[in-house]
Design an enzyme around this catalytic site. Structure first.
Site, mmCIF file in Angstrom:
data_model
loop_
_atom_site.group_PDB
_atom_site.id
_atom_site.type_symbol
_atom_site.label_atom_id
_atom_site.label_comp_id
_atom_site.label_asym_id
_atom_site.label_seq_id
_atom_site.Cartn_x
_atom_site.Cartn_y
_atom_site.Cartn_z
ATOM 1 N N SER A 53 0.833 -1.210 0.000
ATOM 2 C CA SER A 53 0.000 0.000 0.000
ATOM 3 C C SER A 53 0.862 1.253 0.000
ATOM 4 C CB SER A 53 -0.914 0.014 1.229
ATOM 5 O OG SER A 53 -1.825 -1.044 1.201
ATOM 6 N N HIS A 84 -3.429 -0.525 -4.766
ATOM 7 C CA HIS A 84 -2.872 -1.751 -5.325
ATOM 8 C C HIS A 84 -3.326 -1.864 -6.782
ATOM 9 C CE1 HIS A 84 -1.395 -3.687 -1.535
ATOM 10 N NE2 HIS A 84 -2.246 -2.819 -1.014
ATOM 11 N N HIS A 106 -4.797 -9.974 -0.195
ATOM 12 C CA HIS A 106 -4.734 -10.155 1.258
ATOM 13 C C HIS A 106 -5.759 -11.183 1.708
ATOM 14 C CE1 HIS A 106 -3.586 -5.997 0.257
ATOM 15 N NE2 HIS A 106 -2.780 -6.032 1.289
ATOM 16 N N TYR A 108 -7.819 -10.766 4.076
ATOM 17 C CA TYR A 108 -9.084 -10.108 4.398
ATOM 18 C C TYR A 108 -9.965 -9.884 3.174
ATOM 19 C CZ TYR A 108 -6.745 -5.675 3.109
ATOM 20 O OH TYR A 108 -6.056 -4.680 2.461
ATOM 21 N N GLU A 109 -9.415 -10.065 1.981
ATOM 22 C CA GLU A 109 -10.224 -9.959 0.768
ATOM 23 C C GLU A 109 -10.957 -11.267 0.467
ATOM 24 O OE1 GLU A 109 -8.165 -7.528 -2.504
ATOM 25 O OE2 GLU A 109 -6.508 -8.095 -1.176
ATOM 26 N N ALA A 136 2.947 -1.287 4.001
ATOM 27 C CA ALA A 136 2.600 -0.188 4.888
ATOM 28 C C ALA A 136 2.276 -0.792 6.249
ATOM 29 C CB ALA A 136 1.398 0.569 4.345
ATOM 30 N N MET A 239 -0.987 -6.079 7.598
ATOM 31 C CA MET A 239 -1.967 -7.103 7.228
ATOM 32 C C MET A 239 -1.496 -7.948 6.051
ATOM 33 S SD MET A 239 -5.402 -4.720 7.477
ATOM 34 C CE MET A 239 -5.642 -3.613 8.879
ATOM 35 N N SER A 240 -0.183 -8.063 5.875
ATOM 36 C CA SER A 240 0.336 -8.763 4.691
ATOM 37 C C SER A 240 1.739 -9.300 4.947
ATOM 38 C CB SER A 240 0.370 -7.798 3.495
ATOM 39 O OG SER A 240 1.332 -6.769 3.719
ATOM 40 N N ASN A 263 1.378 5.139 10.060
ATOM 41 C CA ASN A 263 0.562 5.683 11.141
ATOM 42 C C ASN A 263 1.113 5.174 12.466
ATOM 43 O OD1 ASN A 263 -0.818 3.080 10.039
ATOM 44 N ND2 ASN A 263 -1.562 3.249 12.158
ATOM 45 N N HIS A 277 -7.143 4.151 6.178
ATOM 46 C CA HIS A 277 -6.390 3.806 4.976
ATOM 47 C C HIS A 277 -5.938 5.038 4.206
ATOM 48 C CE1 HIS A 277 -4.889 0.917 2.105
ATOM 49 N NE2 HIS A 277 -5.514 1.519 1.109
#
Length: 304
Positions: A53, A84, A106, A108-109, A136, A239-240, A263, A277
């Site tokens: 990201s 992406h 990911h 979560y997708e 990220a 998350m990756s 962040n 995001h």
């Protein structure tokens, strides 16, 4: 000059395309995918780079570009997240033959870790020996600032504690051993080159080194989760990345990883700050030029 490579007729890929999101791919199937991709490009990459990201603009530095959309590659998971692009970019970077994943999928997708890591196995069978991964991440270490770049020295696979691991299932020794070691997953020599490169380029003020953890997402972490991660020695979380690194090491690829701290993770219950995001993408835009220059210089210094 960019060359957008058109896909094969979808009818030829119907069987592969109708596979479940949760399906693993055999060695022979991955080999066929790799061959079909190589038949459509002139480049023969030895180095792969996964762009996370906010890091997609790293592809702008590639010369002699040949581009293939994920949707035109049989079996490839298609990215659905802003930031992406969802395409492979082949070409030359500092004279090295490279392939860049401009975006990733990911868990979560809705994809399984086996599906997410299909591109890494494909890279291996295309001849890639070294894999760079970028992402990220939220800063857990309170000494980190937004915009810092963290060299990943190790990871904590919390999702793996719950059985989310791309190596679950039948093992094919042609990819790698049944029980691969992941100590030293992030290549020590490449990390040393990275630190020296950052120093040579005057970037040490915003470079860090630390431990990355993966939460499945898509929700950002709670205050208690962030405090727990800090307690157990995590410096940044995202998350990756970990599924891809796991498969890359299983395939005996050398791995180098970078996290862009986009962040600060919220550690106080009374805080009115919330992760989002948009902040991730904005920080990626702010630091994109530095990342491009650094990665290009790193590539120039390694033998592949």
């Amino acid at each position: 000059m960019s060359n957008e490579v058109s896909g094969l007729p979808h009818s030829e890929n119907d069987e592969m395309r109708t596979k479940s999101l949760l399906t693993s791919y055999t060695y022979n199937e991955v080999e066929e995918i790799a061959k079909s991709v190589l038949n459509r490009v002139k480049c023969r990459p030895t180095l792969g780079i996964i762009l996370g990201s906010g890091c997609g603009k790293l592809a702008e530095g590639v010369e002699e570009k040949e581009v293939i959309s994920y949707k035109d590659i049989q079996g490839f998971p298609v990215s659905t997240v802003p930031g992406h692009e969802g395409r492979l970019v082949f070409g030359k970077l500092k004279g090295k033959s490279v392939v860049l994943m401009q975006g990733r999928a990911h868990c979560y997708e809705g994809y399984s870790p086996q599906k997410i890591t299909l591109p890494v196995r494909t890279m291996k069978l295309m001849g890639v020996k070294v894999l760079f991964v970028t992402n990220a991440a939220g800063g857990i270490n309170e000494k980190f600032s937004v915009g810092d770049i963290m060299i990943i020295k190790d990871h904590l696979n919390l999702a793996g504690f719950a059985g989310i691991n791309p190596l679950v299932g039948m093992n094919d020794e042609r990819f790698g051993p049944r029980f691969p070691a992941l100590s030293g997953a992030y290549d020590e020599e490449l990390r040393k080159i990275a630190k020296q490169t950052a120093a040579d380029m005057g970037m040490t003020k915003f470079f860090q080194e630390g431990v990355y953890s993966m939460m499945v997402g898509p929700s950002f972490e709670t205050v208690t989760e962030c405090r727990f991660l800090k307690l157990i020695g995590v410096d940044a979380t995202g998350m990756s990345t970990i599924p891809e690194v796991t498969v890359a090491r299983h395939c005996n690829m050398r791995v180098f990883g970078l996290s862009l701290i986009t962040n600060k993770c919220v550690m106080e219950f009374e805080s009115q700050e919330f992760a989002n995001h948009e902040e991730v993408l904005a920080t990626g835009e702010m630091r994109s030029q530095d990342l491009q220059r650094f990665v290009a210089e790193m590539v120039s210094k390694i033998d592949v």
